[in-house]
Design a protein around this motif. Structure first.
Motif, PDB file in Angstrom:
ATOM      1  N   ASP A  71       0.860  -1.186   0.000  1.00  0.00           N
ATOM      2  CA  ASP A  71       0.000   0.000   0.000  1.00  0.00           C
ATOM      3  C   ASP A  71       0.895   1.234   0.000  1.00  0.00           C
ATOM      4  O   ASP A  71       1.716   1.407   0.898  1.00  0.00           O
ATOM      5  CB  ASP A  71      -0.895  -0.023   1.252  1.00  0.00           C
ATOM      6  CG  ASP A  71      -1.949   1.068   1.240  1.00  0.00           C
ATOM      7  OD1 ASP A  71      -3.092   0.789   1.609  1.00  0.00           O
ATOM      8  OD2 ASP A  71      -1.618   2.221   0.876  1.00  0.00           O
ATOM      9  N   MET A  72       0.733   2.062  -1.011  1.00  0.00           N
ATOM     10  CA  MET A  72       1.559   3.262  -1.122  1.00  0.00           C
ATOM     11  C   MET A  72       1.218   4.237   0.018  1.00  0.00           C
ATOM     12  O   MET A  72       0.081   4.302   0.468  1.00  0.00           O
ATOM     13  CB  MET A  72       1.305   3.947  -2.467  1.00  0.00           C
ATOM     14  CG  MET A  72       1.579   3.063  -3.675  1.00  0.00           C
ATOM     15  SD  MET A  72       3.310   2.591  -3.824  1.00  0.00           S
ATOM     16  CE  MET A  72       4.028   4.171  -4.262  1.00  0.00           C
ATOM     17  N   ASP A  73       2.209   4.985   0.442  1.00  0.00           N
ATOM     18  CA  ASP A  73       2.018   5.929   1.548  1.00  0.00           C
ATOM     19  C   ASP A  73       1.490   7.266   1.028  1.00  0.00           C
ATOM     20  O   ASP A  73       2.059   7.830   0.097  1.00  0.00           O
ATOM     21  CB  ASP A  73       3.349   6.158   2.267  1.00  0.00           C
ATOM     22  CG  ASP A  73       3.936   4.858   2.801  1.00  0.00           C
ATOM     23  OD1 ASP A  73       3.165   4.049   3.349  1.00  0.00           O
ATOM     24  OD2 ASP A  73       5.154   4.651   2.658  1.00  0.00           O
ATOM     25  N   ASP A  80      -3.396   2.274  -5.605  1.00  0.00           N
ATOM     26  CA  ASP A  80      -2.164   2.293  -4.793  1.00  0.00           C
ATOM     27  C   ASP A  80      -1.961   1.046  -3.944  1.00  0.00           C
ATOM     28  O   ASP A  80      -1.107   1.026  -3.080  1.00  0.00           O
ATOM     29  CB  ASP A  80      -2.128   3.554  -3.916  1.00  0.00           C
ATOM     30  CG  ASP A  80      -2.763   3.381  -2.552  1.00  0.00           C
ATOM     31  OD1 ASP A  80      -3.817   2.706  -2.466  1.00  0.00           O
ATOM     32  OD2 ASP A  80      -2.193   3.899  -1.582  1.00  0.00           O
ATOM     33  N   LYS A 130       3.170   2.231   9.008  1.00  0.00           N
ATOM     34  CA  LYS A 130       3.190   3.242   7.959  1.00  0.00           C
ATOM     35  C   LYS A 130       3.846   4.501   8.482  1.00  0.00           C
ATOM     36  O   LYS A 130       3.677   4.799   9.657  1.00  0.00           O
ATOM     37  CB  LYS A 130       1.752   3.557   7.534  1.00  0.00           C
ATOM     38  CG  LYS A 130       1.323   2.706   6.372  1.00  0.00           C
ATOM     39  CD  LYS A 130      -0.009   3.155   5.828  1.00  0.00           C
ATOM     40  CE  LYS A 130      -0.213   2.588   4.445  1.00  0.00           C
ATOM     41  NZ  LYS A 130       0.596   3.181   3.403  1.00  0.00           N
TER      42      LYS A 130
HETATM   43 MG    MG Z   1      -2.103   4.085   0.600  1.00  0.00          MG
END
Ligand code: MG
Ligand code: TTP
Length: 363
Positions: A8-10, A103, A158
């Motif tokens: 999962d992209m930040d 994402d 995260k």
């Molecule tokens: Mg994300």
């Protein structure tokens, strides 16, 4: 036992915007609608989150909480471009990739194409490549033995995290997990559960399968299983694409034809590699050009033979480009797409499915 990675992209949209304009780094950046009208926050940088700002919040409230924040409208073409890049990285490791959104995706790397024995090492390598190949975007990864736990893991550290949940760790983590963090529990269910005294995994564990099914139907059985770390869902790879393409937005508009031609060649090479990776060949080559004023044209040609050869794709795309006004008008974006695939089993693949990274919905 399966090896599943969830990536999962930040702060995805916000991170892409910061990459485009590095002066924004370290600042509260909010991507979404108009804060002075009825806009909604799509996402925000971690600096903005310190002010209690989050996705889905009215942008006007975000403005009240942090008037100094930088408010930006979304630029979907850029996000799709980054999304396409990360998906192509995933496919280097496994064909079992299930995207959840632009994402985010699950990967089954039990058997992986690179022969890397450890899922953790695979995840580390994927994170590094995402960083290198998207111009410095970070992703968080979760590694575990099923999809449910991998997704929980990716959220635990995260941003830029890498978290592994082993069978030994799972019970403790699940007991403490707030009920709203269980995948599938939305805002309404969360409220309902909390009202009924189910605040976390430990509370959920006390309910019998019958009670859960009685209250939540089939989903009740899912809750019963996942809180015990059991999830036997299989990763469903992306539906078969009907076209594959790539596009690039330039930092500065390009007026120089040789420069455009050389960009186009790179894109032809990328698309050809993607086609080869998917064992696909196509007959129709489409060029997309967006000019400085956002006027967008597409030009296609269908050739006699199916191809995934970079030279042939390049040749056709270049001819199409030379017939446009690109020499006279500054160009903001170009893209190449190949479609009209050879389908050995017609009827297998259903209707027209446009992958998300195909032409954007921008003008
Ligand atoms: Mg994300
Ligand atoms: P998320 O992965 O939920 O959020 P994020 O990537 O911005 O932040 P992080 O994962 O680090 O917590 O969503 C991905 C993108 O989807 C997000 O950048 C913007 C978009 N989005 C919306 O437009 N509206 C929403 O309500 C949410 C949750 C996301």
């Amino acid at each position: 036992m399966k090896k599943i990675i969830h990536i999962d992209m930040d702060a995805f949209y916000a991170s892409v915007e910061i990459r485009e304009n590095p002066a924004l780094r370290g600042k509260p950046v909010i991507v979404g609608g108009d804060p002075h009208s009825r806009g909604v926050v799509s996402t925000c940088s971690y600096e903005a989150r310190k002010f209690g700002i989050h996705s889905g919040m009215a942008a006007s409230i975000a403005f009240r909480r942090c008037p100094d924040a930088i408010f930006l409208r979304p630029n979907f073409a850029l996000y799709k471009e980054a999304s396409r890049k990360i998906r192509s990285i995933f496919l280097d490791y496994t064909d079992l990739v299930e995207p959840l959104s632009l994402d985010e995706a699950y990967l089954d790397v039990t058997i992986n194409k690179r022969g890397i024995p450890y899922a953790t090492r695979t995840a580390r390598e994927i994170k590094k490549r995402i960083f290198q190949e998207t111009g410095g975007l970070t992703a968080s990864a979760g590694v575990s033995y099923n999809m449910f736990l991998a997704k929980i893991a990716s959220d635990m550290q995260k941003p830029d995290g890498l978290t592994v949940i082993t069978p030994e760790d799972a019970p403790g983590i699940l007991r403490k997990l707030p009920i709203g963090k269980f995948y599938g529990v939305g805002k309404v269910t969360e409220k309902f559960m909390i009202e009924h005294g189910i605040r976390n995994g430990a509370d959920l564990l006390r309910l019998s399968k019958e009670e859960l099914i009685c209250t939540f139907g089939k989903t009740g059985e899912y809750y019963y299983n996942v809180v015990r770390g059991m999830d036997d869902r299989e990763i469903t790879p992306e539906r078969e694409a009907k076209s594959l393409g790539t596009e690039s937005t330039f930092q500065q508009d390009i007026t120089d034809m040789p420069e455009l031609v050389s960009f186009l060649r790179q894109q032809a090479v990328e698309v050809a590699a993607d086609l080869q990776k998917h064992s696909l060949k196509g007959k129709t080559i489409t060029l997309k050009v967006k000019f400085f004023d956002f006027r967008t044209i597409t030009r296609s040609r269908t050739i006699a033979e199916y191809t995934n050869d970079p030279e042939q794709i390049n040749l056709v795309a270049r001819e199409l480009l030379l017939k446009t006004e690109a020499e006279k008008i500054p160009v903001r974006l170009i893209g190449v797409t190949v479609s009209n695939f050879y389908d050995p089993e017609p009827g297998e693949s259903g209707g027209m499915i446009q992958p998300e990274f195909d032409f954007g919905e921008e003008l």
